[in-house]
Design a protein around this motif. Structure first.
Motif, mmCIF file in Angstrom:
data_model
loop_
_atom_site.group_PDB
_atom_site.id
_atom_site.type_symbol
_atom_site.label_atom_id
_atom_site.label_comp_id
_atom_site.label_asym_id
_atom_site.label_seq_id
_atom_site.Cartn_x
_atom_site.Cartn_y
_atom_site.Cartn_z
ATOM 1 N N ARG A 59 52.366 58.166 25.401
ATOM 2 C CA ARG A 59 51.295 57.210 25.153
ATOM 3 C C ARG A 59 51.432 55.941 26.216
ATOM 4 N NH1 ARG A 59 49.395 57.173 19.676
ATOM 5 N NH2 ARG A 59 47.613 55.775 20.639
ATOM 6 N N GLY A 60 52.253 55.887 27.021
ATOM 7 C CA GLY A 60 52.316 54.933 27.898
ATOM 8 C C GLY A 60 53.495 53.770 27.777
ATOM 9 N N TRP A 61 54.422 54.082 26.728
ATOM 10 C CA TRP A 61 55.610 53.053 26.773
ATOM 11 C C TRP A 61 56.572 53.617 27.761
ATOM 12 C CZ3 TRP A 61 56.906 49.296 22.634
ATOM 13 C CH2 TRP A 61 55.887 48.824 22.142
ATOM 14 N N LYS A 62 56.529 53.390 29.148
ATOM 15 C CA LYS A 62 57.284 53.752 30.123
ATOM 16 C C LYS A 62 58.662 53.175 30.024
ATOM 17 C CE LYS A 62 54.014 56.649 31.705
ATOM 18 N NZ LYS A 62 53.950 57.833 31.076
ATOM 19 N N THR A 63 58.843 52.108 29.298
ATOM 20 C CA THR A 63 60.363 51.452 29.334
ATOM 21 C C THR A 63 61.256 51.893 28.666
ATOM 22 O OG1 THR A 63 59.289 50.072 27.528
ATOM 23 C CG2 THR A 63 58.781 49.057 29.373
ATOM 24 N N LEU A 64 60.692 52.972 27.804
ATOM 25 C CA LEU A 64 61.836 53.646 26.991
ATOM 26 C C LEU A 64 62.523 54.671 28.140
ATOM 27 C CD1 LEU A 64 60.020 54.951 23.816
ATOM 28 C CD2 LEU A 64 62.159 53.590 24.065
ATOM 29 N N GLY A 65 61.795 55.086 29.263
ATOM 30 C CA GLY A 65 62.499 55.912 30.299
ATOM 31 C C GLY A 65 62.339 57.318 29.666
ATOM 32 N N LYS A 66 63.073 58.290 30.289
ATOM 33 C CA LYS A 66 63.200 59.632 29.883
ATOM 34 C C LYS A 66 63.797 59.721 28.380
ATOM 35 C CE LYS A 66 64.648 64.440 31.318
ATOM 36 N NZ LYS A 66 65.346 65.232 32.190
ATOM 37 N N PRO A 67 62.936 60.656 27.704
ATOM 38 C CA PRO A 67 63.379 60.697 26.192
ATOM 39 C C PRO A 67 64.756 61.524 26.094
ATOM 40 C CG PRO A 67 61.101 61.473 26.238
ATOM 41 C CD PRO A 67 61.483 60.904 27.868
ATOM 42 N N ASP A 68 65.692 61.041 25.505
ATOM 43 C CA ASP A 68 66.822 61.510 25.603
ATOM 44 C C ASP A 68 67.562 61.982 24.273
ATOM 45 O OD1 ASP A 68 67.667 59.097 24.708
ATOM 46 O OD2 ASP A 68 68.875 58.586 26.668
ATOM 47 N N GLY A 69 66.760 61.352 23.136
ATOM 48 C CA GLY A 69 67.359 61.550 21.867
ATOM 49 C C GLY A 69 68.347 60.683 21.261
ATOM 50 N N HIS A 70 68.744 59.822 22.138
ATOM 51 C CA HIS A 70 69.797 58.757 21.717
ATOM 52 C C HIS A 70 69.052 57.401 21.460
ATOM 53 C CE1 HIS A 70 73.223 61.052 23.104
ATOM 54 N NE2 HIS A 70 72.524 61.260 24.338
ATOM 55 N N PHE A 71 69.242 56.977 20.357
ATOM 56 C CA PHE A 71 68.518 55.705 19.576
ATOM 57 C C PHE A 71 69.718 54.549 19.860
ATOM 58 C CE2 PHE A 71 65.602 54.609 16.360
ATOM 59 C CZ PHE A 71 65.809 53.127 16.335
ATOM 60 N N GLY A 72 69.356 53.998 21.188
ATOM 61 C CA GLY A 72 70.198 52.850 21.722
ATOM 62 C C GLY A 72 69.346 51.795 21.728
ATOM 63 N N PRO A 73 69.725 50.808 22.578
ATOM 64 C CA PRO A 73 68.950 49.305 22.792
ATOM 65 C C PRO A 73 67.710 49.456 23.083
ATOM 66 C CG PRO A 73 70.839 49.531 24.238
ATOM 67 C CD PRO A 73 71.073 50.751 23.380
ATOM 68 N N LYS A 74 67.465 50.545 24.188
ATOM 69 C CA LYS A 74 65.996 50.642 24.722
ATOM 70 C C LYS A 74 65.087 51.205 23.424
ATOM 71 C CE LYS A 74 66.477 51.339 29.445
ATOM 72 N NZ LYS A 74 66.247 52.523 30.579
ATOM 73 N N THR A 75 65.530 52.003 22.741
ATOM 74 C CA THR A 75 64.675 52.608 21.581
ATOM 75 C C THR A 75 64.622 51.509 20.592
ATOM 76 O OG1 THR A 75 65.425 54.670 22.132
ATOM 77 C CG2 THR A 75 64.292 54.361 20.061
ATOM 78 N N GLU A 76 65.460 51.066 20.164
ATOM 79 C CA GLU A 76 65.465 49.890 19.045
ATOM 80 C C GLU A 76 64.488 48.865 19.458
ATOM 81 O OE1 GLU A 76 68.080 47.337 16.085
ATOM 82 O OE2 GLU A 76 68.968 47.838 18.046
ATOM 83 N N GLY A 77 64.562 48.529 20.788
ATOM 84 C CA GLY A 77 63.608 47.320 21.147
ATOM 85 C C GLY A 77 62.125 47.705 21.266
ATOM 86 N N ALA A 78 62.063 48.980 21.727
ATOM 87 C CA ALA A 78 60.694 49.549 21.743
ATOM 88 C C ALA A 78 60.122 49.710 20.413
ATOM 89 C CB ALA A 78 60.592 50.835 22.343
ATOM 90 N N VAL A 79 61.001 50.053 19.522
ATOM 91 C CA VAL A 79 60.480 50.287 18.180
ATOM 92 C C VAL A 79 60.182 48.805 17.475
ATOM 93 C CG1 VAL A 79 61.054 50.882 15.553
ATOM 94 C CG2 VAL A 79 61.827 52.425 17.541
ATOM 95 N N ARG A 80 60.794 47.902 17.720
ATOM 96 C CA ARG A 80 60.469 46.481 17.312
ATOM 97 C C ARG A 80 59.341 46.055 17.734
ATOM 98 N NH1 ARG A 80 64.461 43.556 14.398
ATOM 99 N NH2 ARG A 80 66.259 44.708 14.376
ATOM 100 N N ARG A 81 59.321 46.260 19.182
ATOM 101 C CA ARG A 81 57.939 45.621 19.803
ATOM 102 C C ARG A 81 56.635 46.491 19.206
ATOM 103 N NH1 ARG A 81 61.590 45.798 24.045
ATOM 104 N NH2 ARG A 81 60.736 47.896 24.812
ATOM 105 N N TYR A 82 56.670 47.731 19.048
ATOM 106 C CA TYR A 82 55.759 48.604 18.553
ATOM 107 C C TYR A 82 55.741 48.254 16.944
ATOM 108 C CZ TYR A 82 52.622 52.484 17.750
ATOM 109 O OH TYR A 82 51.560 53.426 17.312
ATOM 110 N N GLN A 83 56.629 48.051 16.321
ATOM 111 C CA GLN A 83 56.376 47.541 14.784
ATOM 112 C C GLN A 83 55.615 46.395 14.953
ATOM 113 O OE1 GLN A 83 60.185 47.768 13.609
ATOM 114 N NE2 GLN A 83 60.017 49.750 12.385
ATOM 115 N N LYS A 84 55.712 45.288 15.579
ATOM 116 C CA LYS A 84 55.405 44.052 15.651
ATOM 117 C C LYS A 84 53.881 44.242 16.035
ATOM 118 C CE LYS A 84 55.430 39.547 17.906
ATOM 119 N NZ LYS A 84 56.343 38.582 18.753
ATOM 120 N N ALA A 85 53.581 45.089 17.172
ATOM 121 C CA ALA A 85 52.107 45.406 17.709
ATOM 122 C C ALA A 85 51.049 45.933 16.541
ATOM 123 C CB ALA A 85 52.117 46.247 18.778
ATOM 124 N N CYS A 86 51.915 46.647 15.507
ATOM 125 C CA CYS A 86 51.300 47.561 14.487
ATOM 126 C C CYS A 86 51.120 46.778 13.269
ATOM 127 C CB CYS A 86 51.746 48.891 14.347
ATOM 128 S SG CYS A 86 51.554 50.096 15.869
#
Length: 108
Positions: A59-86
């Motif tokens: 859907r366009g969130w390229k900052t996550l990089g290639k999906p790897d299944g690891h919930f690290g700092p990039k994923t946590e940051g994306a989740v926070r930003r997306y939760q804020k946007a929603c």
């Protein structure tokens, strides 16, 4: 929307309003895994995290990089930003409210 308790399939449909082109669009949403997905140091990738990451990247969130299944700092940051946007509670975790959003809400 929540998953009907009688649904045993791994996906369920919801209708969302899409304007101006179509009043309702059916969207297939993977069933919530039944546990909160959160930051971990596990070396083993989580397929549910990977599925959520892949949907966000698609859907366009390229900052996550290639999906790897690891919930690290990039994923946590994306989740926070997306939760804020929603405009949902911001906790950096993928719970029952955050899980369906990439399939049912516009990305900010």
């Amino acid at each position: 929307q929540t998953v009907p308790s009688s649904c045993s399939c791994p996906f369920y449909l919801i209708s969302i309003g899409v304007k101006p082109y179509a009043p309702h669009v059916k969207v297939l949403i993977p069933r919530y895994p039944g546990r909160v997905l959160k930051r971990t140091r596990s070396a083993k990738p989580d397929p549910m995290v990977k599925l959520w990451q892949a949907r966000m990247v698609a859907r366009g969130w390229k900052t996550l990089g290639k999906p790897d299944g690891h919930f690290g700092p990039k994923t946590e940051g994306a989740v926070r930003r997306y939760q804020k946007a929603c405009k949902v509670g911001i906790d950096g975790q993928i719970g029952p409210r955050t899980w369906p959003l990439p399939w049912s809400r516009p990305l900010g």
